[in-house]
Design a protein around this motif. Structure first.
Motif, PDB file in Angstrom:
ATOM      1  N   SER A  16      49.663  46.054  65.109  1.00  0.00           N
ATOM      2  CA  SER A  16      50.005  47.469  64.979  1.00  0.00           C
ATOM      3  C   SER A  16      51.433  47.677  64.469  1.00  0.00           C
ATOM      4  N   THR A  17      52.215  46.569  64.391  1.00  0.00           N
ATOM      5  CA  THR A  17      53.606  46.684  63.946  1.00  0.00           C
ATOM      6  C   THR A  17      53.763  46.417  62.447  1.00  0.00           C
ATOM      7  N   PHE A  18      52.644  46.237  61.750  1.00  0.00           N
ATOM      8  CA  PHE A  18      52.746  46.062  60.300  1.00  0.00           C
ATOM      9  C   PHE A  18      51.520  46.649  59.624  1.00  0.00           C
ATOM     10  N   LYS A  19      51.674  46.899  58.322  1.00  0.00           N
ATOM     11  CA  LYS A  19      50.567  47.337  57.489  1.00  0.00           C
ATOM     12  C   LYS A  19      50.359  46.298  56.403  1.00  0.00           C
ATOM     13  N   LEU A  20      49.169  45.726  56.364  1.00  0.00           N
ATOM     14  CA  LEU A  20      48.861  44.720  55.353  1.00  0.00           C
ATOM     15  C   LEU A  20      48.581  45.418  54.026  1.00  0.00           C
ATOM     16  N   THR A  21      49.484  45.246  53.067  1.00  0.00           N
ATOM     17  CA  THR A  21      49.383  45.964  51.797  1.00  0.00           C
ATOM     18  C   THR A  21      48.723  45.151  50.687  1.00  0.00           C
ATOM     19  N   ALA A  22      48.719  43.817  50.833  1.00  0.00           N
ATOM     20  CA  ALA A  22      48.103  42.995  49.783  1.00  0.00           C
ATOM     21  C   ALA A  22      47.788  41.617  50.334  1.00  0.00           C
ATOM     22  N   LEU A  23      46.688  41.044  49.867  1.00  0.00           N
ATOM     23  CA  LEU A  23      46.306  39.682  50.233  1.00  0.00           C
ATOM     24  C   LEU A  23      45.454  39.107  49.106  1.00  0.00           C
ATOM     25  N   THR A  24      45.884  37.980  48.573  1.00  0.00           N
ATOM     26  CA  THR A  24      45.101  37.282  47.556  1.00  0.00           C
ATOM     27  C   THR A  24      44.945  35.829  47.972  1.00  0.00           C
ATOM     28  N   LEU A  25      43.796  35.272  47.651  1.00  0.00           N
ATOM     29  CA  LEU A  25      43.517  33.868  47.919  1.00  0.00           C
ATOM     30  C   LEU A  25      43.295  33.147  46.606  1.00  0.00           C
ATOM     31  N   SER A  26      43.730  31.898  46.542  1.00  0.00           N
ATOM     32  CA  SER A  26      43.570  31.116  45.316  1.00  0.00           C
ATOM     33  C   SER A  26      43.079  29.725  45.660  1.00  0.00           C
ATOM     34  N   GLY A  27      42.281  29.157  44.770  1.00  0.00           N
ATOM     35  CA  GLY A  27      41.795  27.793  44.921  1.00  0.00           C
ATOM     36  C   GLY A  27      42.170  26.969  43.707  1.00  0.00           C
ATOM     37  N   PRO A  28      41.596  25.766  43.584  1.00  0.00           N
ATOM     38  CA  PRO A  28      41.916  24.905  42.440  1.00  0.00           C
ATOM     39  C   PRO A  28      41.620  25.563  41.104  1.00  0.00           C
ATOM     40  N   GLY A  29      40.665  26.500  41.088  1.00  0.00           N
ATOM     41  CA  GLY A  29      40.312  27.156  39.834  1.00  0.00           C
ATOM     42  C   GLY A  29      41.094  28.422  39.563  1.00  0.00           C
ATOM     43  N   GLY A  30      42.085  28.722  40.430  1.00  0.00           N
ATOM     44  CA  GLY A  30      42.870  29.934  40.241  1.00  0.00           C
ATOM     45  C   GLY A  30      42.554  30.969  41.303  1.00  0.00           C
ATOM     46  N   ALA A  31      43.012  32.196  41.072  1.00  0.00           N
ATOM     47  CA  ALA A  31      42.847  33.262  42.050  1.00  0.00           C
ATOM     48  C   ALA A  31      41.379  33.622  42.219  1.00  0.00           C
ATOM     49  N   GLY A  32      40.990  33.910  43.488  1.00  0.00           N
ATOM     50  CA  GLY A  32      39.638  34.351  43.765  1.00  0.00           C
ATOM     51  C   GLY A  32      39.419  35.759  43.245  1.00  0.00           C
ATOM     52  N   THR A  33      38.180  36.188  43.211  1.00  0.00           N
ATOM     53  CA  THR A  33      37.899  37.521  42.653  1.00  0.00           C
ATOM     54  C   THR A  33      37.034  38.390  43.566  1.00  0.00           C
ATOM     55  N   PRO A  34      37.426  38.706  44.799  1.00  0.00           N
ATOM     56  CA  PRO A  34      38.585  38.137  45.480  1.00  0.00           C
ATOM     57  C   PRO A  34      38.249  36.877  46.270  1.00  0.00           C
ATOM     58  N   ASP A  35      36.941  36.529  46.406  1.00  0.00           N
ATOM     59  CA  ASP A  35      36.561  35.354  47.180  1.00  0.00           C
ATOM     60  C   ASP A  35      36.764  34.083  46.363  1.00  0.00           C
TER      61      ASP A  35
END
Length: 392
Positions: free
Chosen positions: A352-371
């Motif tokens: 409750s003390t923060f707001k998650l504004t962005a999250l990206t995950l990446s693997g060997p093939g690059g950034a997920g889309t978003p998985d």
């Protein structure tokens, strides 16, 4: 009739009033005795006394509910869960050492007694007590790191012979080591208990999975049964069973598969071991060890009142923990799920003390889309430091 403040067991389970409901009931009874004009606010002595009583009743109800739930492996926790799963012939896994399949090459007939190999980082890896080089001059066995915990070793990094033995020429690991684990968590033990009930199953595949899951040291596993007459999308040949197994001794895993798999069907994988069937005849079993794929991420938080660096670190840890428990091959979806990682970060104490504004995950093939997709024989690997945190 039970008191309105007591826990009640019904055909649908156990329930109990909340602390607020108990306090309201006690206040109502108090006023029925001393009058509606009695003052019972939190700053009064009588109000505080009733609050203490309500808390004691609420705590007692919580203990009763915990005791009730402890009799089911689906709801029991800690020691109670450890006791419950014994009925299925399993036990909570203790901290383990990392293991790696190694190929030992040498002169046929050479006996390696209590052999020790070493990796490039200086960690020692113990071979089985006695290894005998077969006529082919090569044998695959499982080496166990002598240091407990999550010791990693990439392909080919275990390559030094420590216990020099005449006739033993070389050692190497064709696949990455499966890292040791801490004490088995409650969710993992519940999942394994559920799988263990498949051991006496009526289907061959379920029985095979249950047998492999029960091998000591096995932490994650996946099974793919191609019962068609053509090679499937994963490259598994027709009428073949492919199992991907993390942890456990290679011979013990092969023996479990050999004991349960159906007749006439082949096994497919890059790890092989020859074991004896019930008639004493040698049979070669193939399976996969998971290929580890490093998952990284970037997370942005907007700090609110009460935010601390420890809370941000907990969010990084939560995302890392989620990634590391994703099933081999990504489970039914075949991916590391972005939405589940998001939920993990937002579920930490102090969220409750923060707001998650962005999250990206990446693997060997690059950034997920978003998985981030995983191949059928791949396992995700992540550390908290791999989740780059930005706080504004």
């Amino acid at each position: 009739m039970a008191s309105p403040t007591a826990a009640v067991i019904t055909p649908t389970g156990i329930t109990a009033p909340t602390y607020a409901e108990i306090l309201a009931y006690l206040q109502a009874k108090y006023r029925s005795i001393y009058g509606d004009d009695v003052y019972l606010e939190p700053d009064s002595q009588d109000g505080q006394f009733l609050a203490v009583q309500a808390l004691a009743i609420s705590d007692a109800n919580a203990a009763v509910i915990a005791a009730y739930l402890s009799f089911s492996p689906g709801t029991a926790q800690k020691a109670a869960l450890s006791s419950n799963v014994k009925i299925n012939g399993i036990a909570r896994a203790v901290p383990t050492n990392s293991q790696a399949d190694v190929i030992c090459i040498g002169q046929a007939g050479t006996s390696i007694t209590s052999g020790i190999a070493e990796d490039e980082a200086g960690y020692k890896w113990a071979l089985p007590a006695l290894v005998t080089i077969p006529p082919a001059g090569t044998i695959t066995v499982t080496a166990t790191c002598t240091t407990i915990g999550a010791v990693s070793a990439g392909i080919g990094q275990i390559n030094k012979i420590v216990t020099a033995t005449r006739g033993w020429q070389s050692v190497t690991n064709p696949s990455s080591a499966s890292m040791g684990a801490p004490v088995e968590t409650d969710p993992a033990l519940r999942a394994r208990q559920k799988t263990s009930t498949a051991l006496p199953s009526r289907t061959v595949l379920e029985g095979t999975i249950g047998a492999v899951a029960s091998v000591s040291g096995v932490t994650r596993y996946a099974a793919y049964d191609n019962d068609t007459s053509a090679t499937d999308a994963n490259g598994i040949p027709a009428n073949h069973l492919a199992m991907v197994v993390e942890g456990g001794d290679v011979t013990a895993i092969a023996s479990a598969i050999a004991a349960k798999k159906g007749p006439g069907g082949g096994t497919y994988g890059t790890t092989s071991a020859t074991v004896l069937n019930v008639y004493g005849m040698p049979i070669t079993i193939n399976f996969f060890r998971p290929t580890y794929r490093t998952i990284t991420g970037a997370m942005a938080l907007k700090a609110l009142a009460g935010y601390t660096a420890a809370i941000g670190a907990a969010a990084q840890q939560a995302v890392s923990d989620y990634v590391n428990q994703v099933a081999i091959g990504g489970g039914p979806s075949g991916t590391v799920e972005w939405a589940d990682a998001l939920t993990a970060a937002n579920s930490v104490p102090g969220s409750s003390t923060f707001k998650l504004t962005a999250l990206t995950l990446s693997g060997p093939g690059g950034a997920g889309t978003p998985d981030v997709p995983l191949a059928f024989n791949q396992a995700a690997l992540c550390t908290p430091a791999s989740i780059v945190l930005t706080v504004t």
